[in-house]
Scaffold this active site. Structure first.
Site, short mmCIF file in Angstrom:
data_model
loop_
_atom_site.label_atom_id
_atom_site.label_comp_id
_atom_site.label_asym_id
_atom_site.label_seq_id
_atom_site.Cartn_x
_atom_site.Cartn_y
_atom_site.Cartn_z
N HIS A 60 -34.96 -8.35 -38.47
CA HIS A 60 -34.98 -9.79 -38.34
C HIS A 60 -34.01 -10.55 -38.70
CE1 HIS A 60 -38.38 -13.24 -38.52
NE2 HIS A 60 -37.18 -13.91 -38.16
N HIS B 282 -31.43 -13.46 -36.97
CA HIS B 282 -30.76 -14.54 -35.96
C HIS B 282 -29.37 -14.46 -36.13
CE1 HIS B 282 -34.81 -15.76 -34.74
NE2 HIS B 282 -34.99 -15.70 -36.18
N HIS C 90 -42.19 -14.05 -33.18
CA HIS C 90 -42.44 -15.06 -34.64
C HIS C 90 -44.01 -15.69 -34.37
CE1 HIS C 90 -38.26 -14.52 -34.77
NE2 HIS C 90 -38.26 -15.57 -35.82
N GLU D 42 -45.98 -17.87 -39.50
CA GLU D 42 -45.02 -18.46 -40.76
C GLU D 42 -45.78 -19.75 -40.88
OE1 GLU D 42 -40.50 -19.31 -41.29
OE2 GLU D 42 -41.22 -19.35 -39.31
N ASP E 72 -33.42 -13.26 -42.00
CA ASP E 72 -33.83 -14.31 -40.93
C ASP E 72 -32.49 -15.07 -40.53
OD1 ASP E 72 -35.23 -15.81 -39.39
OD2 ASP E 72 -36.47 -16.99 -41.10
N ASP E 73 -32.32 -16.04 -41.30
CA ASP E 73 -30.82 -16.65 -41.19
C ASP E 73 -30.14 -17.06 -42.29
OD1 ASP E 73 -31.43 -18.16 -38.28
OD2 ASP E 73 -33.38 -18.41 -39.38
#
Length: 332
Positions: A14, A16, A194, A197, A275-276
């Site tokens: 996961h 990005h 997604h 969340e 994630d980011d």
């Protein structure tokens, strides 16, 4: 515990790629491409990374992505992440990219996917890092837009293993994209989304039952439904949890409030991801370290989370076994 985290080979499921855009590269590309960004210097950018929810993050995320224009920009972006993988002992990565973020600015789909794939090919050759690419639809846009993007992706089907669903979750349920996911599945793509969340666990049910996904991204709200928890455990449906992200976006107030330990102890198929990472204060190892410093995470938990990352990946069984054996070897 920190030594154990660093020495274990890991997969990341996961991530990005646009969310790995560090401020230094952002400024470099902005200057090269003559793009105005709303920051004076790197410190100014980092100060902006104080989010109150998902949307406040996305506003900055999309502003930063504007500096990505050419194939070489996407190569450089991906290569910088690969160098982090080397540091973090990530031996397999499954990268999300958001073509609509770029094509709506006039950047050709070809430039995006070619830059990413060339960097990943070089990563395999130079470092032995294996990878897959997953194309995400932006859920705040329409399903019609997603269909257009799916058509653009078809000539690159060999380069893209799956499709996903990301961006603004609240008010954009998985059901909005039922038909385009059906078409993607018929075309042979793996499916992820997604869900759960910020939005409640009903979004997870929709992702499972309407989109027929292979993997849930986030999924932390599942704890609010005993029935769903039982189902996820029985099906061993993977959840790619991103602890730093959940804290930075105020899904949980503090790390001590995070429910990953409860989900893991219940028997769910959980992995840890970043994630980011450029925006959420750390790559995979830092996510693990933060968990260990704030929750009663054991060494066995760390090994389980790491092994789950390989088991939940989209690589073939032979390669999974190879990587799981590497984990066992590192433990010796």
């Amino acid at each position: 515990m920190i030594d154990l985290i660093k020495k274990l080979p890991k997969a990341e499921l996961h991530l990005h790629i646009e969310g790995s855009l560090e401020p230094e590269l952002m400024f470099r590309l902005a200057k090269k491409n003559k793009i105005d960004i709303p920051y004076n210097d790197i410190e100014d950018v980092r100060k902006a990374y104080d989010f109150s929810n998902l949307q406040t993050f996305l506003d900055i995320y999309y502003a930063g992505a504007k500096v990505l224009v050419t194939k070489d920009d996407f190569y450089d972006l991906t290569w910088e992440y690969i160098l982090k993988c080397v540091e973090e002992n990530i031996v397999h990565t499954e990268i999300f990219f958001d073509p609509q973020t770029h094509t709506e600015r006039g950047v050709p789909f070809t430039a995006v996917i070619t830059g990413i794939k060339e960097a990943l090919a070089d990563a395999k050759e130079k470092y032995g890092i294996t990878s897959c690419v997953i194309m995400c639809f932006l859920r705040h846009l329409s399903q019609e837009d997603a269909f257009v993007t799916l058509e653009e992706a078809m000539p690159f089907k060999e380069d893209i293993i799956g499709v996903g669903l990301d961006s603004s979750e609240l008010g954009n349920p998985p059901s909005k994209f039922k038909e385009v996911f059906k078409k993607a599945k018929e075309a042979g793509f793996k499916l992820v989304a997604h869900a759960g969340e910020e939005a409640d666990y009903s979004y997870i049910y929709e992702a499972l039952d309407l989109l027929n996904i292979d993997r849930i991204d986030h999924g932390v709200q599942s704890i609010n439904s005993p029935e769903l928890m039982t189902r996820l455990k029985n099906e061993q449906m993977p959840l790619t949890v991103c602890p730093n992200s959940n804290i930075e976006l105020r899904v949980f107030d503090t790390y001590k409030d995070h429910n990953i330990k409860e989900l893991l102890d219940y028997g769910l198929n959980i992995s840890v991801n970043s994630d980011d990472p450029a925006y959420f204060k750390g790559y995979v190892n830092q996510n693990f370290i933060n968990l260990c410093e704030n929750l009663p995470i054991t060494e066995d938990d760390i090994v389980t989370l790491v092994k789950n990352s390989f088991r939940a990946s989209f690589i073939d069984d032979e390669l999974k076994e190879k990587y799981l054996a590497q984990v066992d070897l590192a433990l010796q």
